[in-house]
Design a protein around this motif. Sequence first.
Motif, PDB file in Angstrom:
ATOM      1  N   ARG A  29       1.406 -16.082  38.257  1.00 17.98           N
ATOM      2  CA  ARG A  29       0.111 -15.602  38.768  1.00 17.98           C
ATOM      3  C   ARG A  29      -1.033 -16.056  37.865  1.00 17.98           C
ATOM      4  O   ARG A  29      -2.089 -16.469  38.354  1.00 17.98           O
ATOM      5  N   LEU A  30      -0.839 -15.956  36.562  1.00 17.78           N
ATOM      6  CA  LEU A  30      -1.870 -16.375  35.618  1.00 17.78           C
ATOM      7  C   LEU A  30      -2.204 -17.849  35.793  1.00 17.78           C
ATOM      8  O   LEU A  30      -3.374 -18.236  35.856  1.00 17.78           O
ATOM      9  N   MET A  31      -1.175 -18.677  35.896  1.00 15.12           N
ATOM     10  CA  MET A  31      -1.398 -20.109  36.082  1.00 15.12           C
ATOM     11  C   MET A  31      -2.056 -20.388  37.434  1.00 15.12           C
ATOM     12  O   MET A  31      -2.928 -21.250  37.544  1.00 15.12           O
ATOM     13  N   ALA A  32      -1.639 -19.664  38.480  1.00 17.62           N
ATOM     14  CA  ALA A  32      -2.192 -19.885  39.819  1.00 17.62           C
ATOM     15  C   ALA A  32      -3.680 -19.548  39.866  1.00 17.62           C
ATOM     16  O   ALA A  32      -4.483 -20.280  40.474  1.00 17.62           O
ATOM     17  N   GLY A  66     -14.543 -27.572  35.472  1.00 15.06           N
ATOM     18  CA  GLY A  66     -13.295 -27.426  36.215  1.00 15.06           C
ATOM     19  C   GLY A  66     -12.172 -28.258  35.637  1.00 15.06           C
ATOM     20  O   GLY A  66     -11.022 -27.810  35.539  1.00 15.06           O
ATOM     21  N   VAL A  67     -12.507 -29.493  35.235  1.00 13.47           N
ATOM     22  CA  VAL A  67     -11.500 -30.350  34.608  1.00 13.47           C
ATOM     23  C   VAL A  67     -11.030 -29.738  33.293  1.00 13.47           C
ATOM     24  O   VAL A  67      -9.841 -29.767  32.963  1.00 13.47           O
ATOM     25  N   GLY A  68     -11.969 -29.158  32.537  1.00 15.02           N
ATOM     26  CA  GLY A  68     -11.600 -28.500  31.279  1.00 15.02           C
ATOM     27  C   GLY A  68     -10.665 -27.327  31.505  1.00 15.02           C
ATOM     28  O   GLY A  68      -9.686 -27.151  30.768  1.00 15.02           O
ATOM     29  N   VAL A  69     -10.963 -26.506  32.523  1.00 14.57           N
ATOM     30  CA  VAL A  69     -10.094 -25.374  32.846  1.00 14.57           C
ATOM     31  C   VAL A  69      -8.705 -25.875  33.245  1.00 14.57           C
ATOM     32  O   VAL A  69      -7.680 -25.296  32.863  1.00 14.57           O
ATOM     33  N   LEU A  70      -8.660 -26.964  34.021  1.00 13.61           N
ATOM     34  CA  LEU A  70      -7.380 -27.531  34.445  1.00 13.61           C
ATOM     35  C   LEU A  70      -6.563 -28.001  33.239  1.00 13.61           C
ATOM     36  O   LEU A  70      -5.361 -27.724  33.144  1.00 13.61           O
ATOM     37  N   THR A  73      -5.278 -25.047  31.390  1.00  7.90           N
ATOM     38  CA  THR A  73      -4.220 -24.380  32.158  1.00  7.90           C
ATOM     39  C   THR A  73      -2.893 -25.096  31.970  1.00  7.90           C
ATOM     40  O   THR A  73      -1.852 -24.461  31.736  1.00  7.90           O
ATOM     41  N   VAL A  74      -2.909 -26.416  32.069  1.00  8.70           N
ATOM     42  CA  VAL A  74      -1.686 -27.196  31.850  1.00  8.70           C
ATOM     43  C   VAL A  74      -1.201 -27.021  30.413  1.00  8.70           C
ATOM     44  O   VAL A  74      -0.001 -26.869  30.148  1.00  8.70           O
ATOM     45  N   TRP A  75      -2.154 -27.006  29.479  1.00 11.84           N
ATOM     46  CA  TRP A  75      -1.816 -26.814  28.059  1.00 11.84           C
ATOM     47  C   TRP A  75      -1.136 -25.467  27.833  1.00 11.84           C
ATOM     48  O   TRP A  75      -0.118 -25.371  27.137  1.00 11.84           O
ATOM     49  N   ARG A  76      -1.710 -24.413  28.455  1.00 13.06           N
ATOM     50  CA  ARG A  76      -1.123 -23.081  28.307  1.00 13.06           C
ATOM     51  C   ARG A  76       0.218 -22.969  29.009  1.00 13.06           C
ATOM     52  O   ARG A  76       1.103 -22.212  28.583  1.00 13.06           O
ATOM     53  N   ALA A  77       0.383 -23.730  30.131  1.00 14.22           N
ATOM     54  CA  ALA A  77       1.631 -23.646  30.880  1.00 14.22           C
ATOM     55  C   ALA A  77       2.821 -24.079  30.034  1.00 14.22           C
ATOM     56  O   ALA A  77       3.949 -23.621  30.249  1.00 14.22           O
ATOM     57  N   VAL A  78       2.574 -24.954  29.061  1.00 17.19           N
ATOM     58  CA  VAL A  78       3.650 -25.403  28.164  1.00 17.19           C
ATOM     59  C   VAL A  78       4.281 -24.207  27.464  1.00 17.19           C
ATOM     60  O   VAL A  78       5.489 -24.171  27.207  1.00 17.19           O
TER      61      VAL A  78
END
Length: 214
Positions: A29-32, A66-70, A73-78
């Motif tokens: 949910r957080l990533m979504a 938006g690109v920064g947030v993306l 988000t990918v960084w945190r998903a790791v």
Amino acid sequence: MAHGSQTSAPPEVPDVAQILRANRLALVRLMAVRLLIAGLLVAIPVVFSRMTGVNSFFAVLPIPAGVGVLILTVWRAVYGIRVFQCAKVLRHYPLEFHPRVIMKRAKWTKYGDVHQIRVTTRGQHGAPLMLAINAAGRRRWPEGAEEGAWLAGDLPFGGVLVVPGSNAMLFLKPADWDKTARKRAEAGEQRTARAQQAGLHLMTNRSWMMRIGK
């Protein structure tokens, strides 16, 4: 690593499978939500520009955000690996209730808030200072943890903390890996082998917190 006798019965042992499901879902949910925000920041200026013909600097300003947030988000998903690391620990260690958890301070990092804690055991002294981070990426310290929590693991190596009455699950490692080296050396072959099976026998890289270091 048993806890001491207690004046009152500990709360009901939590359902490990349910706790893991809840934390995996919370992470998804957080990533979504973050991906949605990133998508909107990029898409809205593009749609607005096409509909109005306006192509000013201020109109496209949300796109870099938006690109920064993306990227973040990918960084945190790791670091979703924390949930899987907790699952591995919970496969090899039972949950045991500890009557008090002392949260001393918290440090903000881009990977999540890292809490400095002590997990006390009645009748024992010298509990090591631990670092704890929420497995699902939440930053806040879970309510009620100070009144006792369930621990799976072996403190000189690390473990998992589960807070009664909630789905909060935190991954733990000693705050000073070198300082607890003697306790690990004295742990014996059985405890060391168990820590190896649970993935707790190595120091984590501090900047990643949950990744294997050296």
